[in-house]
Design a protein around this motif. Structure first.
Motif, mmCIF file in Angstrom:
data_model
loop_
_atom_site.group_PDB
_atom_site.id
_atom_site.type_symbol
_atom_site.label_atom_id
_atom_site.label_comp_id
_atom_site.label_asym_id
_atom_site.label_seq_id
_atom_site.Cartn_x
_atom_site.Cartn_y
_atom_site.Cartn_z
ATOM 1 N N VAL A 218 0.848 -1.195 0.000
ATOM 2 C CA VAL A 218 0.000 0.000 0.000
ATOM 3 C C VAL A 218 0.888 1.252 0.000
ATOM 4 O O VAL A 218 1.686 1.459 0.933
ATOM 5 N N PHE A 219 0.734 2.059 -1.049
ATOM 6 C CA PHE A 219 1.516 3.288 -1.188
ATOM 7 C C PHE A 219 0.698 4.471 -0.666
ATOM 8 O O PHE A 219 -0.546 4.385 -0.571
ATOM 9 N N ALA B 69 -10.553 -4.048 0.570
ATOM 10 C CA ALA B 69 -9.878 -5.124 -0.171
ATOM 11 C C ALA B 69 -8.993 -5.953 0.762
ATOM 12 O O ALA B 69 -8.931 -7.180 0.639
ATOM 13 N N ILE B 70 -8.330 -5.309 1.702
ATOM 14 C CA ILE B 70 -7.462 -6.056 2.639
ATOM 15 C C ILE B 70 -8.312 -6.970 3.511
ATOM 16 O O ILE B 70 -7.987 -8.144 3.723
ATOM 17 N N ILE B 71 -9.416 -6.422 4.018
ATOM 18 C CA ILE B 71 -10.300 -7.222 4.894
ATOM 19 C C ILE B 71 -10.845 -8.423 4.112
ATOM 20 O O ILE B 71 -10.790 -9.562 4.576
ATOM 21 N N GLY C 49 -0.866 -7.941 -4.200
ATOM 22 C CA GLY C 49 -1.765 -6.820 -4.462
ATOM 23 C C GLY C 49 -0.986 -5.519 -4.363
ATOM 24 O O GLY C 49 -0.070 -5.409 -3.537
ATOM 25 N N ILE C 50 -1.328 -4.548 -5.221
ATOM 26 C CA ILE C 50 -0.644 -3.250 -5.194
ATOM 27 C C ILE C 50 -1.727 -2.175 -5.146
ATOM 28 O O ILE C 50 -2.623 -2.160 -6.005
ATOM 29 N N PHE C 51 -1.644 -1.314 -4.161
ATOM 30 C CA PHE C 51 -2.624 -0.228 -4.056
ATOM 31 C C PHE C 51 -1.923 1.116 -4.207
ATOM 32 O O PHE C 51 -1.110 1.514 -3.378
ATOM 33 N N THR C 52 -2.216 1.798 -5.318
ATOM 34 C CA THR C 52 -1.657 3.114 -5.615
ATOM 35 C C THR C 52 -2.494 3.725 -6.720
ATOM 36 O O THR C 52 -3.088 2.992 -7.529
ATOM 37 N N ARG C 53 -2.505 5.081 -6.802
ATOM 38 C CA ARG C 53 -3.205 5.731 -7.929
ATOM 39 C C ARG C 53 -2.229 6.000 -9.073
ATOM 40 O O ARG C 53 -2.632 6.507 -10.111
ATOM 41 N N ASN D 91 -5.027 -2.444 -7.350
ATOM 42 C CA ASN D 91 -6.201 -1.750 -6.785
ATOM 43 C C ASN D 91 -7.414 -2.667 -6.660
ATOM 44 O O ASN D 91 -8.570 -2.213 -6.771
ATOM 45 N N THR D 92 -7.180 -3.920 -6.472
ATOM 46 C CA THR D 92 -8.222 -4.903 -6.202
ATOM 47 C C THR D 92 -7.526 -6.114 -5.596
ATOM 48 O O THR D 92 -6.293 -6.146 -5.516
#
Ligand code: NDP
Length: 489
Positions: A257-258, A269-271, A412-416, A436-437
């Motif tokens: 997570v960035f 998504a993490i939950i 998983g990668i979370f960033t815009r 992002n999912t």
């Protein structure tokens, strides 16, 4: 107690020996399962071998095989409420999940049913005069399929559907833990009209059943899902028959997570990525790697969200989080959490059995925060509801931590930042990357891992090719006599 039968060569049989299956929510035995023996396995494999060569199966066109799979999918949908109830009872997986998952499993049979008659050979423009050549794709033969205790119907579908579409026959060994839905599912092959012997379903213990199956001389292909240690046994077993083997194994999947991530979506998504199925999923996002600047806020939001998860009986539609499938699993999780706390992990929440559910293999949603990289919870698979968080300084550090594992199933990668998402996804060693999912799955996409997470892929069109082999056919097209090879020209 309800008694289940195994299904061998088109017959439902009461096994000579049985064992008790435990309901994980009440910790009491509720059913008797067949304990298939080496002799049962031998009969099933011989029946599969006969069926493979019998014109009732081998004489079907690929389109007819596809139609059988469509019929099976329809029957599976009709049987979904009953099979979901059985899976919930036998494994503790919540009814919300078992119901929706079974309906989706039918799509795997439809997908491969549709692919059955798209399995083409290839004409080759050969570099020889007066010669034509082509490659045929033929089914490989008898498949030994072995599945673990979580999601047995799903993990069977990803093997059975492509194998049957390709024209193979299958002997499937259910896990001894939670086999009820798979044994009940056997009936649908019968009803759909599959010839006897094309599919047999047994359950028994790894050594007397799985080992005999995977080393059987008539088995040409092994499709295994389970843990890495058992996979090593399977590979050794396959030294006897040299069967082509694919392995879907464990994972220690990271979610990165960035600071620019959309935190609302990320938290959900993490939950879902970890606490769904009570964490008993091979792709569980069990390692959360968080940029240090957003660590406090993300930990706080996860804690608040996880505290609202409704723990309860698995057969209630209100329940969001049920028991673990086995006592062995509960003991393993308790031990790994204790070792991780001893090694310096900080307990953010959970870490114990819930006081509201003292009967049943319940374990609270648990979050551990790690400040060092050598804590066991960051490296060993829980296969349970424990999230281990590790902060990172920058992108390079995040990638190094993500790859600091012998596993490589999912990430998983979370960033815009799309450029960053693409850079990081290339650098991560895992068979699946979700951006992002998390925890998305489809029959259309391959599924499988790097390193200790396995060999080969399931899902997607290519998976069906793994149940075939090519035959090269050469045709001389000239009528000229073949010259004597020992006469000098
Ligand atoms: P195991 O590896 O213990 O067992 C898997 C299957 O192998 C069971 O049916 C088991 O039978 C059988 N088996 C055991 N010993 C032998 C043997 N010597 N020869 C042949 N078969 C044998 O795994 P678990 O059931 O504990 O399942 C959890 C593991 O599965 C986790 O590591 C998880 O990550 C992985 N998994 C991977 C997935 C993926 O797609 N990558 C999906 C789901 C789970 P028995 O039960 O009778 O012992």
């Amino acid at each position: 107690m309800r008694e289940f039968q195994h299904y061998i060569d088109g017959q439902f049989e009461t096994a000579a020996q049985t064992f008790e299956s435990i309901d994980p929510a009440s910790e009491t035995p509720w059913a008797l399962m067949p304990r298939s023996t080496a002799e049962d396995v031998d009969r099933a494999v011989k029946a599969a071998f006969r069926a493979f060569h019998d014109s009732k199966w081998s004489g079907l066109t690929a389109t007819q095989r596809g139609k059988l799979l469509f019929r099976l999918a329809d029957l599976l949908e009709q049987a979904a409420p009953e099979l979901a109830e059985l899976e919930t009872r036998d494994t503790g997986k919540i009814i919300r999940e078992t119901r929706s998952q079974i309906t989706y499993i039918a799509e795997y049979y439809r997908y491969y049913g549709g692919l059955a008659d798209k399995l083409d050979g290839r004409y080759v423009s050969i570099d020889k005069a007066d010669t034509e050549a082509y490659q045929l794709r033929e089914p490989i033969g008898v498949v030994a399929a072995i599945v673990p205790w979580n999601s047995q119907l799903f993990l069977s579908a990803v093997k059975l559907a492509p194998a049957l579409a390709a024209g193979c026959t299958v002997v499937l060994k259910a896990s001894e833990d939670g086999p009820a839905p798979l044994l009940a599912f056997a009936r649908l092959f019968h009803e759909a009209g599959f010839p006897s012997g094309v599919v047999s379903i047994l359950t028994g213990f790894g050594e007397d059943c799985g080992q005999v199956l995977t080393s059987h001389p008539l088995v040409a292909r092994i499709a295994f899902t389970g843990g890495p240690e058992t996979a090593r046994h399977i590979v050794r077993n396959s030294a006897h028959n040299l069967a082509y083997t694919t392995l879907e194994l464990g994972g220690k999947s990271p979610i990165l997570v960035f600071p620019d991530a959309d935190l609302d979506s990320t938290v959900n998504a993490i939950i879902a990525g970890l606490f769904a199925a009570t964490g008993q999923s091979c792709v569980a996002g069990s390692r959360l790697l968080v940029h240090k600047d957003i660590l406090p806020i993300l930990v706080e939001r996860l804690k608040v969200r996880a505290a609202t998860i409704r723990i309860g009986p698995p057969d209630s539609m209100d329940t969001e989080f049920g028991p673990l499938a086995t006592k062995r699993q509960l003991v393993h999780i308790e031990d790994l959490v204790a070792r991780s706390l001893n090694a310096g992990a900080e307990l953010i929440m959970g870490g114990k059995r819930p006081s509201s559910h003292t009967t049943g293999y319940y374990y609270e949603p648990t979050i551990l925060l790690c400040k060092q990289k050598d804590i066991p919870c960051l490296h060993e698979e829980f296969f349970g509801p424990v999230l281990s968080i590790l902060p990172f300084e920058n992108e390079e550090d995040a990638i190094a931590s993500a790859n600091n594992t012998p596993f490589g199933l999912a990430s998983g990668i979370f960033t815009r930042d799309l450029a960053r998402a693409k850079r990081v996804s290339s650098a991560i060693r895992s068979g699946i990357v979700w951006i992002n999912t998390y925890r998305m799955i489809s029959p259309l996409m391959p599924f499988g891992g790097y390193g200790l997470s396995g060999l080969g892929r399931e899902g997607g069109a290519e998976a069906m090719l793994d149940y075939t082999r090519t035959k090269s056919v050469w045709i001389r097209t000239s009528d000229e006599p073949i010259s004597d090879p020992f006469v000098m020209r």
